[in-house]
Each structure stands twice: as C-alpha cells, then as structure tokens.
Write a protein that holds these residues in place. Structure first.
Motif, PDB file in Angstrom:
ATOM      1  N   CYS A 137       1.186  -1.200  -0.437  1.00 16.01           N
ATOM      2  CA  CYS A 137       0.212   0.001   0.260  1.00 16.01           C
ATOM      3  C   CYS A 137       1.068   1.065  -0.184  1.00 16.01           C
ATOM      4  CB  CYS A 137      -0.871  -0.177   1.602  1.00 16.01           C
ATOM      5  SG  CYS A 137      -1.915   1.659   1.209  1.00 16.01           S
ATOM      6  N   VAL A 138       2.139   1.128   0.955  1.00 12.83           N
ATOM      7  CA  VAL A 138       2.313   2.715   0.914  1.00 12.83           C
ATOM      8  C   VAL A 138       3.430   2.823   0.273  1.00 12.83           C
ATOM      9  CG1 VAL A 138       4.591   3.621   2.747  1.00 12.83           C
ATOM     10  CG2 VAL A 138       2.444   2.266   3.509  1.00 12.83           C
ATOM     11  N   ARG A 139       4.076   1.536  -0.526  1.00 13.11           N
ATOM     12  CA  ARG A 139       5.129   1.954  -1.534  1.00 13.11           C
ATOM     13  C   ARG A 139       4.491   2.193  -3.213  1.00 13.11           C
ATOM     14  NH1 ARG A 139      10.134  -0.450  -0.914  1.00 13.11           N
ATOM     15  NH2 ARG A 139      10.176  -1.568   0.989  1.00 13.11           N
ATOM     16  N   ALA A 140       3.253   1.709  -3.388  1.00 15.64           N
ATOM     17  CA  ALA A 140       1.972   1.667  -4.511  1.00 15.64           C
ATOM     18  C   ALA A 140       1.691   3.602  -4.426  1.00 15.64           C
ATOM     19  CB  ALA A 140       0.996   1.178  -4.141  1.00 15.64           C
ATOM     20  N   THR A 141       1.239   3.665  -2.866  1.00 13.29           N
ATOM     21  CA  THR A 141       1.214   4.890  -2.855  1.00 13.29           C
ATOM     22  C   THR A 141       2.747   5.961  -3.351  1.00 13.29           C
ATOM     23  OG1 THR A 141      -0.329   4.831  -0.985  1.00 13.29           O
ATOM     24  CG2 THR A 141       0.716   7.001  -1.523  1.00 13.29           C
ATOM     25  N   ALA A 142       3.815   5.785  -2.935  1.00 11.97           N
ATOM     26  CA  ALA A 142       5.288   6.305  -3.107  1.00 11.97           C
ATOM     27  C   ALA A 142       4.987   6.213  -4.591  1.00 11.97           C
ATOM     28  CB  ALA A 142       5.831   5.510  -2.620  1.00 11.97           C
ATOM     29  N   LEU A 143       5.070   5.320  -4.998  1.00 16.32           N
ATOM     30  CA  LEU A 143       5.481   5.156  -6.864  1.00 16.32           C
ATOM     31  C   LEU A 143       4.566   6.445  -7.177  1.00 16.32           C
ATOM     32  CD1 LEU A 143       7.302   2.704  -8.433  1.00 16.32           C
ATOM     33  CD2 LEU A 143       5.724   2.080  -9.461  1.00 16.32           C
ATOM     34  N   SER A 154       5.612  14.362   4.677  1.00 14.65           N
ATOM     35  CA  SER A 154       4.574  15.148   5.427  1.00 14.65           C
ATOM     36  C   SER A 154       3.830  15.669   4.074  1.00 14.65           C
ATOM     37  CB  SER A 154       4.752  16.171   6.369  1.00 14.65           C
ATOM     38  OG  SER A 154       5.162  17.221   6.274  1.00 14.65           O
ATOM     39  N   GLU A 155       4.131  16.183   3.957  1.00 20.29           N
ATOM     40  CA  GLU A 155       2.983  16.783   2.198  1.00 20.29           C
ATOM     41  C   GLU A 155       2.825  15.645   1.263  1.00 20.29           C
ATOM     42  OE1 GLU A 155       6.138  18.951  -0.200  1.00 20.29           O
ATOM     43  OE2 GLU A 155       6.194  17.299  -1.473  1.00 20.29           O
ATOM     44  N   ASP A 156       2.737  14.199   1.990  1.00 17.81           N
ATOM     45  CA  ASP A 156       2.306  13.266   1.128  1.00 17.81           C
ATOM     46  C   ASP A 156       1.200  12.674   1.797  1.00 17.81           C
ATOM     47  OD1 ASP A 156       5.606  12.565  -0.247  1.00 17.81           O
ATOM     48  OD2 ASP A 156       4.231  13.685  -1.151  1.00 17.81           O
ATOM     49  N   VAL A 157       0.884  13.192   2.882  1.00 12.10           N
ATOM     50  CA  VAL A 157       0.050  12.824   3.558  1.00 12.10           C
ATOM     51  C   VAL A 157      -1.461  12.599   2.928  1.00 12.10           C
ATOM     52  CG1 VAL A 157      -1.031  12.973   6.183  1.00 12.10           C
ATOM     53  CG2 VAL A 157       1.370  12.947   5.983  1.00 12.10           C
ATOM     54  N   ALA A 166      -6.735   8.940  10.791  1.00  8.66           N
ATOM     55  CA  ALA A 166      -6.275  10.029  12.292  1.00  8.66           C
ATOM     56  C   ALA A 166      -4.246   9.370  13.093  1.00  8.66           C
ATOM     57  CB  ALA A 166      -7.648  10.159  13.274  1.00  8.66           C
ATOM     58  N   GLU A 167      -4.660   7.813  13.057  1.00  9.41           N
ATOM     59  CA  GLU A 167      -3.040   7.157  13.959  1.00  9.41           C
ATOM     60  C   GLU A 167      -2.082   7.584  12.639  1.00  9.41           C
ATOM     61  OE1 GLU A 167      -3.685   4.033  15.383  1.00  9.41           O
ATOM     62  OE2 GLU A 167      -1.661   3.707  15.590  1.00  9.41           O
ATOM     63  N   ILE A 168      -1.630   7.602  11.295  1.00  7.25           N
ATOM     64  CA  ILE A 168      -0.704   8.037  10.506  1.00  7.25           C
ATOM     65  C   ILE A 168      -0.461   9.614  10.349  1.00  7.25           C
ATOM     66  CG2 ILE A 168      -0.384   8.278   7.702  1.00  7.25           C
ATOM     67  CD1 ILE A 168      -2.003   5.237   7.637  1.00  7.25           C
ATOM     68  N   GLU A 169      -1.284   9.690  10.320  1.00  5.09           N
ATOM     69  CA  GLU A 169      -2.148  11.960  10.055  1.00  5.09           C
ATOM     70  C   GLU A 169      -1.385  12.210  11.675  1.00  5.09           C
ATOM     71  OE1 GLU A 169      -5.102  13.129   8.850  1.00  5.09           O
ATOM     72  OE2 GLU A 169      -5.509  11.555   7.411  1.00  5.09           O
ATOM     73  N   GLY A 170      -1.607  12.031  12.272  1.00 12.14           N
ATOM     74  CA  GLY A 170      -0.632  12.473  13.928  1.00 12.14           C
ATOM     75  C   GLY A 170       0.678  11.879  13.670  1.00 12.14           C
ATOM     76  N   ARG A 171       0.960  10.900  13.710  1.00 15.32           N
ATOM     77  CA  ARG A 171       2.823  10.498  13.614  1.00 15.32           C
ATOM     78  C   ARG A 171       3.174  11.586  13.087  1.00 15.32           C
ATOM     79  NH1 ARG A 171       4.416   4.900  14.513  1.00 15.32           N
ATOM     80  NH2 ARG A 171       3.046   4.392  15.228  1.00 15.32           N
ATOM     81  N   SER A 172       3.138  12.112  11.460  1.00 16.70           N
ATOM     82  CA  SER A 172       3.330  12.595  11.010  1.00 16.70           C
ATOM     83  C   SER A 172       3.484  13.493  11.292  1.00 16.70           C
ATOM     84  CB  SER A 172       2.976  12.019   9.050  1.00 16.70           C
ATOM     85  OG  SER A 172       1.481  12.994   9.373  1.00 16.70           O
ATOM     86  N   ARG A 173       2.623  14.672  12.010  1.00 16.64           N
ATOM     87  CA  ARG A 173       3.479  15.387  12.253  1.00 16.64           C
ATOM     88  C   ARG A 173       4.118  15.794  13.371  1.00 16.64           C
ATOM     89  NH1 ARG A 173      -2.514  15.312  14.068  1.00 16.64           N
ATOM     90  NH2 ARG A 173      -3.161  15.795  12.439  1.00 16.64           N
TER      91      ARG A 173
END
Lengths: 280, 84
Positions: free
Chosen positions: B32-38, B49-52, B77-84
């Motif tokens: 999932c994460v790699r596909a988003t990055a790609l 953080s701009e890719d959140v 929310a947990e992902i976005e919270g960790r990115s700050r």
C-alpha cells in the motif's frame, strides 16, 4: 488502536457452543432411553435455538456498521443466510415433531436453498472486497480447483447413484438430492476456501481474523451436509450421529466470525472504552 | 524523511506501514505504502508530510471495502498524527 478478542465475544461464543453441546448431549441421553419423539424434538428444536441465536448475533453485527458501507452489505447477506436456515429449521421441526410427517422435501427446503445462495453471495463479496489489497485470482482459482476435485469425489461416491436411481419418481425430491451435495461443494466449500486463502494473504493482519471461523463453519456445513447425504443414501445414518452437530457448529462459527469482526473493527463497548482511555 | 528519532531514521512510509501492519499484514501494508510512493514519483523512504493527503486517500480507498468508515478514519488519524 490494536485489535483484540473481547470478553463479550468469548462469552457469547461460549454460550453458542455450550448450547450446541447441551442439545447433542441431551439427544444422546434420550436415544439411550429410547425416547424417539423426545430426542427428535430436542434435536430439531434445539438446533433452531442455536441457529436463532447465531442469526441474531450476525445480523446485529451487520447492522452495527453504517448504512451504505460494504462491510454491512456482505455481513447482512451472511446474517440473512443464517436467518433463512433458522426459518427452514423451524419449519422442519414443526413438520417432523408436531405434524409427525417427513419434512423432506417440503417448504423448509426453500429456506435451506436460500441459505446456500445468500452464504455464497455474502462470502464471495467479502473475499472480492480484498482485491485492491491482495491478489485474489490465485486464491479463487485454487479454491475452484479444489472444489472441482471434491465434486468429482462426491459424484463418484454418491451423486452418480442418486442420478441413476429410478425408484424416486418425484423430480423435486431427486433434484434436491442432487442440488444439496453440489451446493455443499460450490456454494459452501468454494467460498470458504476462497476467503480462507485471501485471509491467509493478510498474514497476522486482524482484518482477516473474522474469516477464519466463517470459513471453518462453511467447510463444516459442506462436510456435515454431504456426509449426511452419503450416510442417508447408504442407510447408515442414525439419530445422534455426529453429523447432527455439524449444522449447529457451522452457525456457531459463523456467529463467532461476526463477533470477531466487531472486535477487530473496534465497535464493541470494550474497544470504545479503551479508545476513550487512550485519548484521555 | 520526517526526521531522526534516537539516531534511527524514521519516515512517513515506515510509520504508515507500521500502523497498517497489525490490520492488513506486513506485505499488504508495505505494498500500500510503496504503491502510493510510486504514484507520486517517490520512493518508500522519501515520502514526506506533504504526501499525507495522497497516502490517506490511497489507504482509505483500499480499506473502505473491508472495514467500516469509523475504523478507517481512526487508522488514518493515527497515520496523520504520527506524521506531525
């Protein structure tokens, strides 16, 4: 936010399986006492009670999800399937115990057939919901291949004799006698294997957990029903046979899957309290 | 890269995968994460953080068919919270 199995799930599952065990144990005792009407009544109505409880659990789970959500749709199908089986069983019990007639074939079969159709639709929909995340083609093809092998075995040891038999002139009776074993393979076993193989691809991921008891329940349904058909055809079935437990365990397992789904999605009261404490 | 924590490099990619893994398993979370990055022309380790928003959108798209909206929102929310 981490998934865990709640005390409520363990408790309700315990009640379901405990009730099934109590019904079966009572039936065995009554068989030993040669009380035929009594053990038939306990077996039939006892199963209705277990499946009714299972239906309530699954439907309650489905309705706990939001309207329009995919998870609600396929759990409603699965809950509807269990409810259909419950109605079929209630009719079967009434005809056999109260009216003293042979319930097969009869109105209950409409609901039993409906159960297979809804179970297939619900579980298939659930398995396909994972297609954006994992490859589902290989699991589907593997499940199909295994099912075809089992269908071949079923044909060899049961269906070819049923089809060839000319002593049953009633087309409806023969049609159902052929339908049920095939449904066991393609409408129960196939989706069970499919969703199990898909869940396997999630590894230890908790979103796959609910499907393990559901898959096991459907495998048990297929084995119990096909087993009953084989035993009955060969005049080997007797009341109190272990296959009698299969149907109760099937629906107990499906209900357990629904309860686990509530746990992993955090919709139980325990999970809500846990989140509130974590946020405080 | 988001920053360094106790000498260990952390990234949005690894954080998101770590959060998703208990729910969908290691392989699916990683994919999932790699596909988003790609899709953003980046790699797993260069998500920032701009890719959140893009990551959240992709995660929501993957999880919505298999989990209720409230659960998906809590994970995001947990992902976005960790990115700050």
């Amino acid at each position: 936010m981490r998934s865990h199995i709640s005390r409520q799930t363990l408790g309700i599952s315990g009640i379901l399986f405990g009730l099934a065990a109590a019904v079966y144990a009572t039936v065995l005792v009554l068989i030993g006492m040669k009380l035929e009407r009594a053990y038939t009544a306990v077996s039939d109505f006892g199963e209705v009670a277990v499946v009714l409880l299972a239906a309530v659990v699954v439907l309650r789970t489905a309705l706990s999800f939001g309207k329009g959500e995919a998870v609600r749709r396929y759990w409603l199908l699965i809950g509807g399937a269990v409810a259909m089986y419950c109605v079929g069983d209630a009719i079967w019990a009434y005809v056999e115990v109260v009216q003293g007639k042979d319930p097969f074939p009869g109105p209950s079969d409409f609901f039993y057939v409906g159960q297979y159709v809804l179970l297939f639709a619900g579980v298939l929909m659930a398995a396909l919901a994972y297609r954006r995340m994992v490859d589902v083609r290989a699991p589907l093809l593997t499940a199909l291949g295994v099912s075809i092998v089992f269908a071949g075995v079923l044909y060899q040891f049961l269906l070819k004799d049923v089809i060839a038999d000319t002593s049953t002139p009633d087309f409806f009776n023969k049609g159902l006698s052929v339908f049920y074993p095939l449904a066991d393979v393609f409408l129960a076993l196939l989706p069970a294997l499919f969703i199990a193989f898909v869940a396997w691809r999630l590894g230890r991921g908790s979103f796959g957990w609910p499907w393990w008891p559901v898959a096991l329940g459907l495998v048990l349904l297929a084995v119990s029903d096909a087993g009953f058909a084989y035993l009955d055809w060969n005049e080997l079935y007797h009341p109190g046979h272990i296959v009698d437990v299969g149907w109760m365990l099937t629906h107990g397992l499906i209900a357990t899957g629904a309860l686990v789904a509530r746990d992993v999605f955090g919709v139980t009261a325990e999970a809500k309290v846990g989140r509130e404490k974590a946020a405080a | 890269m988001i920053g360094r924590l106790r000498g260990v490099a952390v990234s949005l990619g690894s954080d998101a995968a770590e959060i998703l893994e208990p729910f969908i398993g290691h392989t699916a979370a990683d994919t999932c994460v790699r596909a988003t990055a790609l899709s953003l022309g980046k790699t797993y380790d260069t998500l920032s953080s701009e890719d959140v928003p893009a990551l959240s959108s992709n995660v929501r798209r993957l999880l919505s068919p298999i989990a209720p909206a409230a659960t998906v929102t809590a994970i995001l929310a947990e992902i976005e919270g960790r990115s700050r």
